[in-house]
Write an enzyme that holds these catalytic residues in place. Structure first.
Site, mmCIF file in Angstrom:
data_model
loop_
_atom_site.group_PDB
_atom_site.id
_atom_site.type_symbol
_atom_site.label_atom_id
_atom_site.label_comp_id
_atom_site.label_asym_id
_atom_site.label_seq_id
_atom_site.Cartn_x
_atom_site.Cartn_y
_atom_site.Cartn_z
ATOM 1 N N HIS A 25 21.092 83.944 59.777
ATOM 2 C CA HIS A 25 21.633 83.067 59.620
ATOM 3 C C HIS A 25 22.472 81.505 59.605
ATOM 4 C CE1 HIS A 25 27.432 83.093 59.644
ATOM 5 N NE2 HIS A 25 26.158 81.804 60.324
ATOM 6 N N GLU A 26 21.726 81.450 61.250
ATOM 7 C CA GLU A 26 21.134 80.132 61.051
ATOM 8 C C GLU A 26 20.603 78.959 60.642
ATOM 9 O OE1 GLU A 26 23.532 78.898 63.219
ATOM 10 O OE2 GLU A 26 24.447 80.646 63.747
ATOM 11 N N HIS A 29 22.210 77.817 57.751
ATOM 12 C CA HIS A 29 22.751 76.148 57.625
ATOM 13 C C HIS A 29 21.589 75.214 58.262
ATOM 14 C CE1 HIS A 29 26.847 78.250 58.579
ATOM 15 N NE2 HIS A 29 26.064 78.912 58.840
#
Length: 433
Positions: A25-26, A29
């Site tokens: 998920h990170e 980003h």
């Protein structure tokens, strides 16, 4: 393996899967942020004390003590005070809310060097900001799709078959489900017809039966009329005629509705049928709708969870923390009555569902969730585009710092919810049986 080891294996597999999902998920980003030229100074999985870290280029990568979380530090998420350059954000402010924004800006720019100013996040065009912030939830949704596909295209989907697993001894109203038969309960029609576990129903009233759903709907529509049932037992074709009865049952199309329908008294066996990609999309679409509804009912469900903290019965449909989810995974893998395929199927779908929930939950348009930043970027695009159409000065970046009080309030609520869920998952967990 012993039951304890299987339980631990299931719990660890789920927690590791969640940790990997958070890490990815990170990355969702970080990767677009770097591609768009923003400066990323930190990438960490977890919160709390740093256990390990290393620096590669301008980014520090590491793991912290509590791995169920993570963050990416992108410089310049907040714009400077109006009229100030990033390097001189030092003016004092009055008013509590204004001071919150001022303090946040001061912390944001404490380590910003003059040469970093062109690469600050707030300077990106609105659509790049939206892509960076949507990258995390998009990764979770992609993980969910891959996991669903991996299960449905290889193992298959668990489907009810037309082979009988259980024959009811009597007809019990749905409101009293779970109790044993009483002397005055009517004998179930299937029992009268001498249907047995292992029988495969081939036809109903002369119509070929190809699925459990078709059979179930035919039985319900039959009311208390005679039904001719063709079935196969030990390789031989048989037929029997019996009157179905009418009982109160939950509607197949509306789970909140109870209706009087035809009743036979058989339950199906379940088997795996491999599916195509279209099934994956359809199933994920249906689950997306269900997940959005679940998110909408979260406040109500949290009330139930809070009551469960004080001894009330815990519903199986109440939300769980990672602690509770790992316990359920442990119960699944330690169940002696299920096959290895069943265990892999259930735990994988559980991890897929959790990723779907995390992805959709993060899209809620409230700070500090990703959806709050996405909403700010979209509003910036709309506002700047409208100014261009009217040939007015471009307003520039949306100042998300003005929404920090909301972010702190939402963050506090999420923290309290997390603490309650972990506590209740320890003292009054969701159990499969």
């Amino acid at each position: 393996m012993t039951t304890a080891l299987l339980y631990a294996l299931g719990a660890v597999v789920l927690l590791v899967g969640l940790a990997i999902s958070i890490a990815l998920h990170e990355v969702g980003h970080m990767y677009p942020a770097k591609k768009f030229g923003a400066k990323v100074t930190q990438y960490f999985v977890g919160f709390g004390r740093t256990l390990w870290s290393t620096k590669r280029g301008e980014t520090e990568y590491g793991v912290k003590a509590f791995p169920l979380g993570g963050f990416v530090k992108i410089q310049g998420m907040l714009p400077p005070n109006p009229g100030d350059e990033p390097s001189v954000v030092r003016k004092s402010n009055t008013g509590m809310l204004t001071q919150l924004a001022f303090d946040a800006r001061s912390a944001e720019y404490e380590h910003v060097a003059p040469e970093d100013e062109p690469r600050l996040f707030y300077r990106l065009v609105w659509w790049k900001k939206a892509i960076v912030m949507a990258g995390g939830p998009a990764v979770n949704l992609a993980i969910a799709f891959v996991l669903f596909a991996a299960v449905f295209l290889t193992i298959g989907a668990s489907m009810a078959t037309t082979t009988v697993a259980v024959v009811s001894d009597c007809a019990i109203p749905s409101a009293e489900a779970g109790r044993k038969c009483a002397a005055d309960d009517p004998v179930a029609p299937a029992k009268q017809a001498d249907l047995q576990p292992g029988d495969t129903i081939m036809s109903f009233n002369g119509t070929e039966v190809t699925s459990w759903d078709q059979l179930s709907r035919a039985i319900r529509a039959n009311g208390d009329a005679p039904a001719t049932i063709g079935y196969e037992r030990d390789g031989s074709s048989e037929s029997v005629t019996v009157n179905t009865s009418v009982e109160a049952r939950t509607s197949l199309d509306d789970p909140d509705k109870v209706e009087n329908v035809g009743f036979l008294g058989v339950a199906p066996t379940r088997g795996y049928e491999r599916q195509d990609v279209g099934f994956v999309f359809t199933t994920m679409g249906d689950m997306t709708v269900q997940t959005i509804k679940a998110i909408g009912s979260l406040p109500e469900k949290m009330v139930e969870v809070t009551k469960a903290a004080f001894g009330a019965e815990r519903g199986q449909d109440t939300p769980m923390s990672p602690v509770g989810a790992s316990r359920v995974a442990g119960e699944i893998t330690s169940d002696d009555e299920t096959t290895v395929t069943d265990k892999v199927y259930s735990v994988t779908l559980m991890l897929a569902s959790l990723n779907l929930f995390v992805g959709l939950f993060n899209l809620i348009p409230l700070l500090p969730l990703d959806g709050g930043h996405i909403a700010g970027a979209l509003w910036e695009g709309i506002r700047n585009g409208w100014a261009r159409l009217r040939r007015r000065p471009i307003p520039g970046p949306v100042d998300v710092a003005t929404m920090l009080p909301v972010a702190y309030a939402v963050g506090a609520v999420l923290l309290v919810m997390g603490v309650i869920l972990v506590y209740v998952d320890i003292v009054n967990p969701v159990r499969l049986s």
